[in-house]
Design an enzyme around this catalytic site. Structure first.
Site, short mmCIF file in Angstrom:
data_model
loop_
_atom_site.label_atom_id
_atom_site.label_comp_id
_atom_site.label_asym_id
_atom_site.label_seq_id
_atom_site.Cartn_x
_atom_site.Cartn_y
_atom_site.Cartn_z
N CYS A 324 -27.42 67.31 -92.69
CA CYS A 324 -26.58 67.87 -91.91
C CYS A 324 -25.83 66.83 -91.16
O CYS A 324 -25.00 66.73 -90.19
CB CYS A 324 -27.35 68.81 -90.56
SG CYS A 324 -28.48 67.95 -89.95
N GLU A 358 -22.14 69.56 -93.70
CA GLU A 358 -23.65 69.70 -94.36
C GLU A 358 -23.24 69.42 -95.88
O GLU A 358 -22.48 69.82 -96.52
CB GLU A 358 -24.12 71.27 -94.29
CG GLU A 358 -25.47 71.34 -94.61
CD GLU A 358 -26.44 71.72 -93.41
OE1 GLU A 358 -27.60 71.96 -93.75
OE2 GLU A 358 -26.10 71.43 -92.53
#
Length: 366
Positions: A324, A358
């Site tokens: 992330c 992400e």
């Protein structure tokens, strides 16, 4: 962008900018062109948190502008699921009319599912008592009569009141199978359900035909472990948060999966165990030598993998890494690329209209 106005017409441009940025970041590692997975342009977040503002006789949700820190009233939030948006005005109106529920409430947290279920947590700067529980029970019953499949929770300092349960069960269609995932209030869950499905299916696709076993660190509620179990003989997974481990154990049973074992342990401690630095009592019944793990999966927090864990994962033939935070991923790749080559790259637009990305990579030993 304001909370009530998404720049939908700019979606393609913002996704192109992210794609270009990620491609540039991965160029030093000879990465292939990324597979790019689009998000829905609205109603993509399955959870949302709002402060509650008391304004004389009025009461409403607010957020704070990230740049100016100014207070912004939020009556609708198109980034959140349609279910959350339907509940928001109904809930705030009901709380406004009930003094026991209204007094010193300062935040409302929403968690919704694709399967039509909701958990809503009401947070207070005061002690919650039987009078609050009675009023909250009436509210819950009224919301259920209105068609909301809802769990209601009250929170205050060192207090958590559950009227029923503190979890909901999500159902995700993943590569031809419906996967059941228990999601616990106040625990981590993937915020963008459609992106989560695409991440799971991407991970399944690139590990199809795998041999041996899978080791996973940071497994949470078993989100990836259970989906990937069909591609490996066995899966050994670690997670430190007790509610997530309990949810993962439930999910194993609910999905009738018999080849996944969850260990409640921090990734850093497991690394020490694997390296023989320390012995851990909770591993006394786990035969680590009985596993043939040539693939490791990691989905670490934003800080990425610590130095010792990076060295540990270098011992595996294949490293599947969901990140992330591409900045910490790149920092880890400085070391990992010395022993592995980057063969797959994906961009998942988990957080549309924001700077955040992400991404996923597959690394294979040189």
């Amino acid at each position: 962008m304001t909370p009530e106005n998404l720049p939908i017409e700019q979606y393609d441009d913002q996704l192109a900018e992210k794609t270009a940025r990620l491609t540039a970041m991965m160029t030093p590692f000879q990465a292939p062109a990324p597979e790019v997975f689009r998000s829905p342009v609205s109603h993509y977040r399955m959870r949302a948190e709002f402060r509650v503002w008391h304004d004389e006789g009025d009461l409403y949700h607010i957020m704070f502008d990230q740049q100016t820190k100014a207070r912004v009233r939020v009556d609708q939030f198109p980034a959140a699921s349609e279910l959350i948006n339907r509940l928001m005005p109904v809930l705030i109106a009901a709380i406004k009319e009930e003094p026991v529920l209204r007094r010193k409430i300062f935040q409302i947290d929403y968690l919704s599912t694709r399967s039509g279920k909701l958990i809503t947590s009401l947070l207070y700067h005061r002690k919650l008592d039987d009078e609050w529980t009675a009023a909250a029970t009436l509210l819950r019953d009224k919301l259920r009569q209105d068609g909301f499949d809802i769990q209601l929770i009250g929170r205050a300092a060192k207090t958590k009141i559950m009227l029923d349960e503190d979890y909901v069960d999500e159902v995700l269609p993943v590569a031809g199978r419906d996967m059941i995932y228990r999601q616990v209030e106040n625990s981590f869950t993937q915020p963008n359900a459609e992106m989560n499905i695409k991440m799971l299916e991407w991970a399944l696709g690139i590990t199809e035909g795998s041999t041996g076993d899978l080791l996973e660190l940071y497994c949470g509620n078993g989100n990836f472990s259970l989906a990937l179990a069909r591609n490996f003989n066995r899966v050994l997974a670690t997670e430190i948060a007790k509610p997530s481990v309990a949810a993962a154990q439930y999910n194993i049973e609910a999905n009738q999966i018999d080849n996944v074992q969850i260990i409640r342990m921090a990734a850093e401690d497991f690394t020490q165990a694997m390296n023989g630095v320390r012995e851990f009592h909770r591993l006394k019944d786990v035969d680590l030598s009985g596993y043939d793990c040539n693939t490791i999966f990691v989905d670490p927090p934003r800080s990425g993998l610590d130095e010792d864990t990076v060295k540990m994962v270098q011992g595996y033939d294949r490293i599947l890494y969901i990140s992330c935070n591409p900045d910490t991923l790149c920092a880890n790749l400085e070391t990992l690329s010395q022993t592995h080559r980057l063969t797959k790259l994906a961009l998942f637009d988990q957080f549309p209209y924001t700077h955040h990305m992400e991404c996923g990579v597959l690394l294979e030993k040189i």
